[in-house]
Design a protein around this motif. Structure first.
Motif, short mmCIF file in Angstrom:
data_model
loop_
_atom_site.label_atom_id
_atom_site.label_comp_id
_atom_site.label_asym_id
_atom_site.label_seq_id
_atom_site.Cartn_x
_atom_site.Cartn_y
_atom_site.Cartn_z
N GLY A 102 22.57 -29.23 43.88
CA GLY A 102 24.00 -28.74 43.95
C GLY A 102 24.26 -26.58 44.31
O GLY A 102 25.01 -25.95 44.71
N SER A 104 24.25 -24.07 47.24
CA SER A 104 24.87 -24.45 48.62
C SER A 104 23.98 -23.79 50.51
O SER A 104 23.53 -23.47 51.00
CB SER A 104 26.22 -23.25 49.08
N ASN A 128 28.21 -37.56 43.62
CA ASN A 128 30.12 -37.31 44.03
C ASN A 128 29.76 -38.51 45.54
O ASN A 128 28.90 -39.50 46.04
CB ASN A 128 29.05 -36.50 44.53
N LYS B 95 25.34 -23.65 37.64
CA LYS B 95 24.49 -24.90 37.82
C LYS B 95 22.37 -23.78 37.47
O LYS B 95 21.86 -24.80 36.32
CB LYS B 95 24.07 -24.92 38.71
#
Ligand SMILES: NC(=O)c1ccc[n+]([C@@H]2O[C@H](COP(=O)([O-])OP(=O)(O)OC[C@H]3O[C@@H](n4cnc5c(N)ncnc54)[C@H](O)[C@@H]3O)[C@@H](O)[C@H]2O)c1
Ligand SMILES: NC(=O)c1ccc[n+]([C@@H]2O[C@H](COP(=O)([O-])OP(=O)(O)OC[C@H]3O[C@@H](n4cnc5c(N)ncnc54)[C@H](O)[C@@H]3O)[C@@H](O)[C@H]2O)c1
Lengths: 213, 213
Positions: A102, A104, A128, B95
DNA sequence: TTGAGATTGTGAAATTAATCACAAGGGGAG
DNA sequence: CTCCCCTTGTGATTAATTTCACAATCTCAA
């Protein structure tokens, strides 16, 4: 100067991502031209080091003027292999593996996490719309199908060597290893180690020195 | 040789965590004595480099015999500041912050995550029996109460500079920064950068070279 | 107690990396 | 078009790090 023959310090390459970042900023600010002095200041290196680093890859600047931001960006992308997308498969869909999936910052640099793999059946299935966790038996098939090049190892350290071997068998060309172990793999396989404990213990050492333990 | 006056390569310290790991293994296997050759082989350095690294911190081996595993372990712990527990506060319970909070590798090296901090109200409260996420306003109070020394920055990059300043104000002596930005802090504050993108782009560069882009 | 064999600790040499300093251009004003 | 100013690109120099090679000295067996 034939590019392929020049040798340069290993640290040179590790500074390029930093150059890339500040150039991206200049680009956003619509600054077209930048001097080595200004750029070096922002990165935290000396101007001559910056110029020397760049010089290993050709004559990338304009004498008397500076560096063309857009041009230098494309050159650095080329040097770092960012001129095309590279796809990653994460093996070990645990805490760290999911955090990386996750993150970026990877996509911003042309690196795309395209699949995860885990032995734990409970983790299999779609996360997802884009991402799915596969069983390890799918490693070769999915690598082929998705065009994965880099295997990210985020498995417990006892499993890392075995998983590295499976990744090599499945056709991965490179391993990015987060487990704190040295891997035995064929010499043509590229391995990059990411050892977070080294960083924090270096810090701890400095702290101990400063405080007198 | 007065320990405080010797200078040594920066890379020396970053090899100590690796020495520590293999020594721990020898210890588990009840091996009491080990030669520089054997140990170096396992770590992936030359025997003379290992001996030179250790020599900066005194005469730690036994000529003709090797290194006493238990003794060397305690010396390395001392050098790396692992001879007492150090407590970390993680700022940014996202995270990566949560992954680090649950990472057992830290505790194994005497590093204990004792609290998390976040601006997001939804994250406040206990995570488990030991760990709680606090609002940032609690930074100074909890640092004092829990004896936190090191602030771990796992906040978005735009927030990192501001958060670093708050951590310094709150009395943290050291920062372990995972955000991809250079921090401006007073010189007495120890900062360790952990930049994962540098690693993967180095790998990407090698891959591009090998494959001809 | 002695001597053979082993392995450390460390100056010296070799290698690698960073910095310096300036000649070689390129840009732009007039 | 010319000349001056500016900043790059890069050999030469200096600094840092690693490797070499061997004297120092410890162990252990007899
Ligand atoms: N958590 C962190 O912040 C962190 C930081 C640095 C390094 N690491 C390292 O990353 C690795 C993973 O850490 P984590 O905290 O995410 O652990 P974790 O236990 O959360 O995740 C490990 C995952 O690997 C899977 N797994 C186990 N054996 C496997 C195998 N043979 N093949 C495929 N998958 C397997 C498990 O099912 C689990 O999902 C460890 O080696 C750890 O040392 C973790
Ligand atoms: N996710 C990764 O694998 C990864 C890897 C390397 C580096 N990083 C870096 O770590 C940082 C965090 O990444 P992430 O993926 O965990 O992001 P994330 O969005 O999951 O977590 C960020 C957390 O910080 C909190 N936050 C935001 N502003 C804050 C502030 N001013 N003070 C305190 N808390 C604040 C947010 O509420 C959120 O909980 C980023 O800088 C990222 O570049 C992440």
């Amino acid at each position: 100067m034939p590019e392929g023959l020049v040798t340069f310090p290993k640290a040179t390459i590790s500074r390029f991502p930093l150059y890339f970042r500040v150039l991206t900023e200049y680009n956003h600010q619509n600054i077209a031209l930048v001097s080595s002095e200004e750029m070096a200041q922002k990165v935290g290196v000396t101007p001559s080091q910056l110029r020397k680093d760049l010089s290993y890859f050709g004559s990338l600047g304009i004498r008397g003027a500076g560096y063309d931001v857009a041009y230098l960006l494309t050159k650095i992308k080329e040097i770092l292999g960012m001129d095309r997308k590279r796809r990653l498969g994460i093996i070990g869909a645990g805490k760290l593996g999911m955090a990386l999936a996750g993150y970026s910052g990877l996509k911003q640099h042309g690196l795309e996490v395209s699949a995860l793999f885990d032995t734990d059946q409970a983790k299999w299935g779609a996360i997802n719309e884009q991402l799915t966790v596969f069983p390890l038996s799918e490693l070769a098939v999915q690598r082929e199908r998705l065009g994965l090049e880099i295997a990210v190892l985020t498995v417990p350290k006892v499993a890392a060597q075995r998983v590295a071997e499976l990744a090599v068998e499945a056709g991965f060309a490179a391993l990015w290893n987060f487990a704190p172990v040295r891997l035995e793999v064929p010499p043509e396989i590229i391995v990059q180690y990411e050892d977070i404990v080294v960083g924090i213990l270096t810090l701890s050492h400095h702290l101990a020195r400063k405080l007198g333990t």
